[in-house]
Design a protein around this motif. Structure first.
Motif, PDB file in Angstrom:
ATOM      1  N   LEU A   1       0.823  -1.203   0.000  1.00  0.00           N
ATOM      2  CA  LEU A   1       0.000   0.000   0.000  1.00  0.00           C
ATOM      3  C   LEU A   1       0.859   1.256   0.000  1.00  0.00           C
ATOM      4  O   LEU A   1       1.850   1.347   0.728  1.00  0.00           O
ATOM      5  N   ARG A   2       0.434   2.228  -0.785  1.00  0.00           N
ATOM      6  CA  ARG A   2       1.076   3.542  -0.758  1.00  0.00           C
ATOM      7  C   ARG A   2       0.591   4.340   0.448  1.00  0.00           C
ATOM      8  O   ARG A   2       1.338   5.122   1.039  1.00  0.00           O
ATOM      9  N   GLU A   3      -0.684   4.101   0.800  1.00  0.00           N
ATOM     10  CA  GLU A   3      -1.291   4.749   1.961  1.00  0.00           C
ATOM     11  C   GLU A   3      -2.210   3.749   2.645  1.00  0.00           C
ATOM     12  O   GLU A   3      -2.700   2.809   1.999  1.00  0.00           O
ATOM     13  N   PRO A   4      -2.492   3.908   3.941  1.00  0.00           N
ATOM     14  CA  PRO A   4      -3.410   2.992   4.627  1.00  0.00           C
ATOM     15  C   PRO A   4      -4.813   3.051   4.031  1.00  0.00           C
ATOM     16  O   PRO A   4      -5.265   4.098   3.549  1.00  0.00           O
ATOM     17  N   LEU A   5      -5.496   1.913   4.054  1.00  0.00           N
ATOM     18  CA  LEU A   5      -6.886   1.841   3.606  1.00  0.00           C
ATOM     19  C   LEU A   5      -7.812   2.017   4.803  1.00  0.00           C
ATOM     20  O   LEU A   5      -7.536   1.505   5.893  1.00  0.00           O
ATOM     21  N   ASP A   6      -8.927   2.712   4.601  1.00  0.00           N
ATOM     22  CA  ASP A   6      -9.908   2.758   5.678  1.00  0.00           C
ATOM     23  C   ASP A   6     -10.762   1.500   5.611  1.00  0.00           C
ATOM     24  O   ASP A   6     -10.600   0.654   4.712  1.00  0.00           O
ATOM     25  N   GLU A   7     -11.665   1.353   6.561  1.00  0.00           N
ATOM     26  CA  GLU A   7     -12.448   0.116   6.677  1.00  0.00           C
ATOM     27  C   GLU A   7     -13.264  -0.160   5.417  1.00  0.00           C
ATOM     28  O   GLU A   7     -13.337  -1.300   4.943  1.00  0.00           O
ATOM     29  N   LYS A   8     -13.888   0.866   4.858  1.00  0.00           N
ATOM     30  CA  LYS A   8     -14.715   0.696   3.660  1.00  0.00           C
ATOM     31  C   LYS A   8     -13.853   0.290   2.464  1.00  0.00           C
ATOM     32  O   LYS A   8     -14.225  -0.599   1.691  1.00  0.00           O
ATOM     33  N   GLU A   9     -12.707   0.923   2.327  1.00  0.00           N
ATOM     34  CA  GLU A   9     -11.819   0.612   1.205  1.00  0.00           C
ATOM     35  C   GLU A   9     -11.264  -0.803   1.306  1.00  0.00           C
ATOM     36  O   GLU A   9     -11.177  -1.521   0.307  1.00  0.00           O
ATOM     37  N   LEU A  10     -10.906  -1.221   2.532  1.00  0.00           N
ATOM     38  CA  LEU A  10     -10.402  -2.579   2.710  1.00  0.00           C
ATOM     39  C   LEU A  10     -11.486  -3.601   2.401  1.00  0.00           C
ATOM     40  O   LEU A  10     -11.218  -4.650   1.796  1.00  0.00           O
ATOM     41  N   SER A  11     -12.724  -3.288   2.781  1.00  0.00           N
ATOM     42  CA  SER A  11     -13.840  -4.190   2.479  1.00  0.00           C
ATOM     43  C   SER A  11     -14.043  -4.316   0.974  1.00  0.00           C
ATOM     44  O   SER A  11     -14.271  -5.423   0.454  1.00  0.00           O
ATOM     45  N   GLU A  12     -13.935  -3.209   0.248  1.00  0.00           N
ATOM     46  CA  GLU A  12     -14.072  -3.245  -1.215  1.00  0.00           C
ATOM     47  C   GLU A  12     -12.958  -4.083  -1.841  1.00  0.00           C
ATOM     48  O   GLU A  12     -13.199  -4.862  -2.777  1.00  0.00           O
TER      49      GLU A  12
END
Length: 267
Positions: free
Chosen positions: A102-113
């Motif tokens: 990852l270039r940047e951390p994913l939030d919960e919604k993005e990780l779920s997608e």
């Protein structure tokens, strides 16, 4: 760069190339179902096959990056540099693994997608192709599934810890009775192969001797289920416990009768 590993259950089907000369194998059409613990012994072969799969569409030998096929123009696309499938062992279990950079951390919604996308790759993309590739191993062939129609999930660290701590010191080999069409010879041969492969040569011989003297199909199944795990094993263990309890009760009653008899004689 941030690196994350998404682990999930692995399953497989094992097809033995061993044959007993005096046994008809025509009814044995399905492979022996394996889980991640069974697959661990073949980790090197499975990893090698996964690496070959990753190189199929690469002209320079780089591993397949699933993000190349991710066509949504969103934050997930921007933040995730690569997603590469492999296998990873934890304790005595082998898991499917997608390593994210990852270039940047994913939030919960993005990780779920992203998980939904990888799940689709396991069921209809990369994983669908991989599970059709045979993997040659000692004793037969394997077909490995990254996705399962029932119970598929990405595992948390807490779940992985529970899986590891809950292991028994030694897990008996497993065989599925369903699908063998009441052919005790095929069942016995497969159980013998599993026991021998597990180093239990004496147990294999003892099982065959007992099954040969069983005289009854269902009694033979019960005997096999004492040596390897089958659908009947919990019932067998329960039956043996109840039998022991019944025998203990008979002994106690006999001792009570003897005691009363001795008391009567003394009067």
């Amino acid at each position: 760069m941030i690196e994350i590993e998404l682990l999930s259950p692995l399953t497989g089907d094992f097809f033995s190339d061993e044959r007993e000369d005096d046994i008809d194998y025509s009814d044995l059409e399905e492979g022996e179902p394996f889980d991640g613990r069974d697959l661990l012994q073949y980790e090197a072969s499975i990893r090698e096959r996964a690496e070959e799969e990753n190189r199929l569409d690469s002209s320079v030998g780089d591993p397949c990056n699933l993000m190349v096929y991710y066509h949504e123009e969103n934050e997930v696309k921007r933040k995730v540099e690569s997603a590469v499938i492999s296998v990873k062992s934890r304790g005595d279990t082998l898991y499917g693994c997608t390593t994210l950079k990852l270039r940047e951390p994913l939030d919960e919604k993005e990780l779920s997608e992203l998980k939904d996308y990888i799940r689709g790759q396991y069921s209809d993309g990369w994983g669908e192709g991989f599970e059709q590739r045979e993997i040659s191993v000692v004793g037969g062939e394997l077909y490995v599934h990254f996705w399962q129609p029932d119970g598929f999930r990405f595992l948390s660290e807490a779940e992985l810890g529970r899986d590891s701590s809950a292991e028994e010191p030694h897990k008996r080999p497993r065989i599925q009775l369903l699908g063998h069409d009441e052919n005790i010879f095929v069942i016995m041969a497969r159980a013998k192969q599993l026991l021998v492969r597990d180093g239990q040569h004496q147990e294999a011989k003892e099982m065959i001797d007992r099954v040969s003297d069983a005289g009854d199909y269902y009694r033979a199944l019960a005997i096999v289920s004492e040596y390897v795990e089958t659908e009947l094993s919990p019932q067998v263990q329960k039956g043996r416990k109840e039998m022991r309890e019944e025998q203990d009760q008979k002994i106690r009653k006999s001792e009570q009768r003897d005691q009363k008899k001795r008391s009567g004689d003394s009067r």
